[in-house]
Structure formats: C-alpha cells, structure tokens
Design a protein around this motif. Structure first.
Motif, PDB file in Angstrom:
ATOM      1  N   LYS A   1     -13.110 -11.934  28.423  1.00 27.00           N
ATOM      2  CA  LYS A   1     -12.205 -10.938  29.006  1.00 27.00           C
ATOM      3  C   LYS A   1     -12.845 -10.180  30.170  1.00 27.00           C
ATOM      4  CE  LYS A   1      -9.518 -10.159  24.787  1.00 27.00           C
ATOM      5  NZ  LYS A   1      -9.057  -9.146  23.793  1.00 27.00           N
ATOM      6  N   GLY A   2     -14.087 -10.552  30.484  1.00 29.55           N
ATOM      7  CA  GLY A   2     -14.765  -9.922  31.612  1.00 29.55           C
ATOM      8  C   GLY A   2     -15.506  -8.654  31.274  1.00 29.55           C
ATOM      9  N   TYR A   3     -15.677  -8.343  29.987  1.00 32.76           N
ATOM     10  CA  TYR A   3     -16.379  -7.131  29.573  1.00 32.76           C
ATOM     11  C   TYR A   3     -17.864  -7.411  29.374  1.00 32.76           C
ATOM     12  CZ  TYR A   3     -11.948  -4.721  28.702  1.00 32.76           C
ATOM     13  OH  TYR A   3     -10.721  -4.131  28.844  1.00 32.76           O
ATOM     14  N   SER A   4     -18.678  -6.373  29.611  1.00 35.27           N
ATOM     15  CA  SER A   4     -20.122  -6.479  29.409  1.00 35.27           C
ATOM     16  C   SER A   4     -20.610  -5.279  28.605  1.00 35.27           C
ATOM     17  CB  SER A   4     -20.832  -6.517  30.768  1.00 35.27           C
ATOM     18  OG  SER A   4     -20.777  -5.242  31.390  1.00 35.27           O
ATOM     19  N   LEU A   5     -21.906  -5.248  28.383  1.00 36.80           N
ATOM     20  CA  LEU A   5     -22.518  -4.136  27.647  1.00 36.80           C
ATOM     21  C   LEU A   5     -22.195  -2.790  28.293  1.00 36.80           C
ATOM     22  CD1 LEU A   5     -24.591  -3.373  25.349  1.00 36.80           C
ATOM     23  CD2 LEU A   5     -26.372  -3.587  27.102  1.00 36.80           C
ATOM     24  N   PHE A   6     -22.060  -2.778  29.622  1.00 37.19           N
ATOM     25  CA  PHE A   6     -21.807  -1.537  30.347  1.00 37.19           C
ATOM     26  C   PHE A   6     -20.331  -1.249  30.603  1.00 37.19           C
ATOM     27  CE2 PHE A   6     -26.237  -1.852  32.448  1.00 37.19           C
ATOM     28  CZ  PHE A   6     -26.805  -1.213  31.366  1.00 37.19           C
ATOM     29  N   THR A   7     -19.444  -2.187  30.264  1.00 38.79           N
ATOM     30  CA  THR A   7     -18.030  -1.974  30.599  1.00 38.79           C
ATOM     31  C   THR A   7     -17.078  -1.994  29.409  1.00 38.79           C
ATOM     32  OG1 THR A   7     -17.742  -4.350  31.061  1.00 38.79           O
ATOM     33  CG2 THR A   7     -18.315  -2.923  32.929  1.00 38.79           C
ATOM     34  N   LEU A   8     -17.483  -2.596  28.283  1.00 40.99           N
ATOM     35  CA  LEU A   8     -16.612  -2.568  27.100  1.00 40.99           C
ATOM     36  C   LEU A   8     -16.669  -1.149  26.523  1.00 40.99           C
ATOM     37  CD1 LEU A   8     -14.779  -4.250  25.278  1.00 40.99           C
ATOM     38  CD2 LEU A   8     -16.773  -4.775  23.865  1.00 40.99           C
TER      39      LEU A   8
ATOM     40  N   VAL B   1     -18.502  -0.178  23.009  1.00 40.19           N
ATOM     41  CA  VAL B   1     -19.902  -0.635  23.018  1.00 40.19           C
ATOM     42  C   VAL B   1     -20.711   0.116  24.070  1.00 40.19           C
ATOM     43  CG1 VAL B   1     -21.408  -2.625  23.384  1.00 40.19           C
ATOM     44  CG2 VAL B   1     -19.268  -2.908  22.142  1.00 40.19           C
ATOM     45  N   ARG B   2     -20.091   0.354  25.238  1.00 39.20           N
ATOM     46  CA  ARG B   2     -20.774   1.109  26.301  1.00 39.20           C
ATOM     47  C   ARG B   2     -21.173   2.497  25.807  1.00 39.20           C
ATOM     48  NH1 ARG B   2     -16.606   2.887  30.408  1.00 39.20           N
ATOM     49  NH2 ARG B   2     -16.171   4.213  28.597  1.00 39.20           N
ATOM     50  N   ASP B   3     -20.245   3.197  25.170  1.00 32.77           N
ATOM     51  CA  ASP B   3     -20.541   4.549  24.660  1.00 32.77           C
ATOM     52  C   ASP B   3     -21.623   4.515  23.593  1.00 32.77           C
ATOM     53  OD1 ASP B   3     -18.592   5.445  26.380  1.00 32.77           O
ATOM     54  OD2 ASP B   3     -17.034   5.590  24.847  1.00 32.77           O
ATOM     55  N   GLU B   4     -21.583   3.480  22.731  1.00 31.16           N
ATOM     56  CA  GLU B   4     -22.596   3.348  21.676  1.00 31.16           C
ATOM     57  C   GLU B   4     -23.975   3.079  22.284  1.00 31.16           C
ATOM     58  OE1 GLU B   4     -20.840   0.195  19.522  1.00 31.16           O
ATOM     59  OE2 GLU B   4     -19.523   1.479  18.324  1.00 31.16           O
ATOM     60  N   PHE B   5     -23.998   2.273  23.354  1.00 31.72           N
ATOM     61  CA  PHE B   5     -25.279   1.980  23.991  1.00 31.72           C
ATOM     62  C   PHE B   5     -25.888   3.230  24.605  1.00 31.72           C
ATOM     63  CE2 PHE B   5     -27.486   1.296  28.017  1.00 31.72           C
ATOM     64  CZ  PHE B   5     -28.642   0.713  27.530  1.00 31.72           C
ATOM     65  N   TRP B   6     -25.084   3.996  25.343  1.00 29.97           N
ATOM     66  CA  TRP B   6     -25.637   5.182  26.000  1.00 29.97           C
ATOM     67  C   TRP B   6     -26.027   6.247  24.981  1.00 29.97           C
ATOM     68  CZ3 TRP B   6     -27.679   4.251  30.261  1.00 29.97           C
ATOM     69  CH2 TRP B   6     -27.102   3.395  31.205  1.00 29.97           C
ATOM     70  N   ASP B   7     -25.343   6.279  23.848  1.00 31.66           N
ATOM     71  CA  ASP B   7     -25.737   7.186  22.772  1.00 31.66           C
ATOM     72  C   ASP B   7     -27.122   6.806  22.248  1.00 31.66           C
ATOM     73  OD1 ASP B   7     -25.545   9.216  20.882  1.00 31.66           O
ATOM     74  OD2 ASP B   7     -24.532   7.931  19.409  1.00 31.66           O
ATOM     75  N   LEU B   8     -27.333   5.504  22.058  1.00 32.49           N
ATOM     76  CA  LEU B   8     -28.637   4.997  21.636  1.00 32.49           C
ATOM     77  C   LEU B   8     -29.701   5.298  22.687  1.00 32.49           C
ATOM     78  CD1 LEU B   8     -30.632   3.130  20.048  1.00 32.49           C
ATOM     79  CD2 LEU B   8     -29.564   1.194  21.247  1.00 32.49           C
ATOM     80  N   TYR B   9     -29.372   5.035  23.939  1.00 37.10           N
ATOM     81  CA  TYR B   9     -30.344   5.228  25.025  1.00 37.10           C
ATOM     82  C   TYR B   9     -30.764   6.692  25.143  1.00 37.10           C
ATOM     83  CZ  TYR B   9     -32.278   5.586  29.704  1.00 37.10           C
ATOM     84  OH  TYR B   9     -33.105   5.868  30.769  1.00 37.10           O
ATOM     85  N   LYS B  10     -29.803   7.586  25.136  1.00 25.62           N
ATOM     86  CA  LYS B  10     -30.118   9.017  25.271  1.00 25.62           C
ATOM     87  C   LYS B  10     -30.924   9.532  24.080  1.00 25.62           C
ATOM     88  CE  LYS B  10     -25.831  10.190  25.945  1.00 25.62           C
ATOM     89  NZ  LYS B  10     -24.632  11.053  26.120  1.00 25.62           N
TER      90      LYS B  10
END
Length: 295
Positions: free
Chosen positions: A243-250, A253-262
C-alpha cells in the motif's frame, strides 16, 4: 449538273469524330517524374522529422534523468550519511511537532549515521554484508559468538537491533541474516505468534542480533528483558508495503516508533553511543508537514 462536295468537309467531319480524350493536354513524362520526386522528398522529410524528434526526446529524457540523479531530486535515492541524517531529523521534527535545539543539532553529526550507501547495493539479500562491514574486522566475534561473557557480554543485549514495519517483514529480514545467526540465534521481537513470556525467556541468553516491531521492542525494554548496553547499530528498515506505507508513514507504527525512539534512543544517539542506518531507498524530497504541538 450537281456541285462537287468541298474537299474541306471530310477533314472537318473527321476532326469532329476524334475522341474527347485526344483533346486533353498531354502531361509530359518529365513533369510526372518531378511530381513523384517531390512526393517522395516530402514523405522522406516527414519521416526524418519524426525520427529526429524521437532522438531529441530520448536525449532530453536521459539528460534530465542524469541531472536529477546528480542533484538528488530523483524521487528516491541511496543517500549519503549527510542526506540520511537530514531526512531523519526532518522526520523526527515533523512527526512530533518539535524543533531540535541548536545544541542537539550540533550533537547530531554525520558520524551518528551508518553510511550504508558506501557498501554493496542495498538489497535484502545482502543486509548481512552491510552489517559485517559496519563492525569491521571484529564482526565475527561480535555477531557470531554464542557464549555470554561476564562483565563484557550480558544476556539479552544485542549489538544490532533491526526495527521493521511488521512481523512479516521482520521474518524476511531475519531469513537473510541466517548466515550470521547460525551459532547465536537472532531474537524475534514482535507479537505475531510470539508470546512475550517466550521472548523474555529467550533474552536470558546471549543475543547478538534482534529484529522486530517498535511496540514489542519498547515493551521488552520497559520490562528490562531487552538491554541496550551493547547496542552499536540500529537499522531502520525503509521498506514500503504493497500500500506504499513504511516505518515512517504508516500512522500507528510511525507513532509507536517515535515513542520508542524518544524514550530510549534519542539521548543515547546524541551521546554517540550507537549509529543509525536507514536501510533502503530514502526519499530525496520529503514534504511532510509539521504538526502543531499538542497543548
């Protein structure tokens, strides 16, 4: 005595009986040939014009493609460390509606990025090769040994952490890392078909490589089952799904990743404790809009 018929009469009658076609002016063969030559020349000129137009169009496309690639505006590209860092910082600020301080920006240097574009072409089949290059001559000792070393290698502390969009994608990546994980198995850090209790148990042994999704990784870190003391490289998989989504655009998942990163990575990255590698094609021009900070 009867008068003799005039000698001119028969000739006149004869002329009148001539077929009508005979009165049409004859076209000389020379003129006919000239017309044919002009026609051929016209057709030939038209074809030449079409061919030359096609050649010019093809040349223009080639030149514009090369120029775009050189300028870094060709949609996607294998970016240098500098461009990867710029893209990553932009994604962080846009997704979180924040602006990094000048002090933070000074700490985020190109050395924070694992420059994967300098190695072999980035394809899932040679991810292991990139990781080996990142660790240099000591790759075998760091990535393949299976024994815990007291005071040096604690259980559940991977040297490489691969963060992916989904469980299925994580399995694909792990499949390609098998040459490095025959002796010391990689940790599967995702929720699909995996109970968290099983993962906690597996993390009591030595782990060199771990791969999973943001939510499960964060949960295991918060439970203190997954450690970060050995972490040297974080690979962020840039793969896009059907569908054209990635780790940074879905979105989720994007929100979960940045929560982990921060929560666990940002300050460690600023301190230079590990490097981040964006594995895959990085968009050359990101147009993600800044979101307003929640009140």
């Amino acid at each position: 005595m009867a008068a003799k018929p005039s000698s001119a009469t028969p000739s006149k009658r004869k002329k009148k009986q001539l077929p009508l076609d005979s009165k049409r002016p004859k076209i000389s063969k020379t003129k006919s040939k000239d017309k044919e030559k002009k026609k051929k020349k016209k057709n030939s000129g038209g074809n030449t014009l079409i061919d030359s137009t096609k050649i010019r169009e093809k040349k223009n496309v080639t030149e514009s493609t090369e120029a775009a690639e050189n300028d870094g505006n060709y949609g996607v590209q294998l970016a240098t460390a500098s461009l990867q860092l710029r893209f990553f910082v932009h994604q962080y600020q846009s997704a979180n509606g924040v602006q990094l301080s000048s002090l933070e920006l000074e700490s985020l240097k190109d050395t924070c990025i694992l420059d994967l574009c300098e190695g072999p072409a980035q394809d899932i089949s040679n991810l292991g090769q990139h990781i080996k290059v990142a660790f240099g001559p000591s790759w075998k000792e760091v990535l393949c040994e299976k024994h815990v070393q007291e005071g040096k290698v604690d259980p559940g502390n991977p040297a490489v952490l691969v963060i992916s969009l989904s469980a299925l994608r994580s399995l694909e990546l792990l499949r390609e890392l098998r040459p490095l994980t025959k002796e010391c198995h990689a940790a599967k850090l995702f929720s699909k078909h995996m109970k968290i209790e099983e993962q906690v148990s597996l993390l009591k042994s030595r782990v060199n490589i771990a791969c999973g999704t943001p939510t499960r990784i964060k949960k295991l870190i918060d439970m203190e089952a997954l450690g970060l003391s050995r972490l040297a490289v974080i690979v962020l998989d840039m793969h896009t799904d059907v569908k054209g989504y990635s780790l940074f655009t879905l979105p989720q998942v994007r929100d979960e990743f940045w929560d982990l990163y921060k929560s666990h990575f940002h300050h460690r990255l600023l301190e230079g404790n590990f490097r981040i590698g964006l594995y895959g094609q990085v968009p050359a021009n990101s147009k993600t809009k800044m979101r307003k900070t929640d009140s």
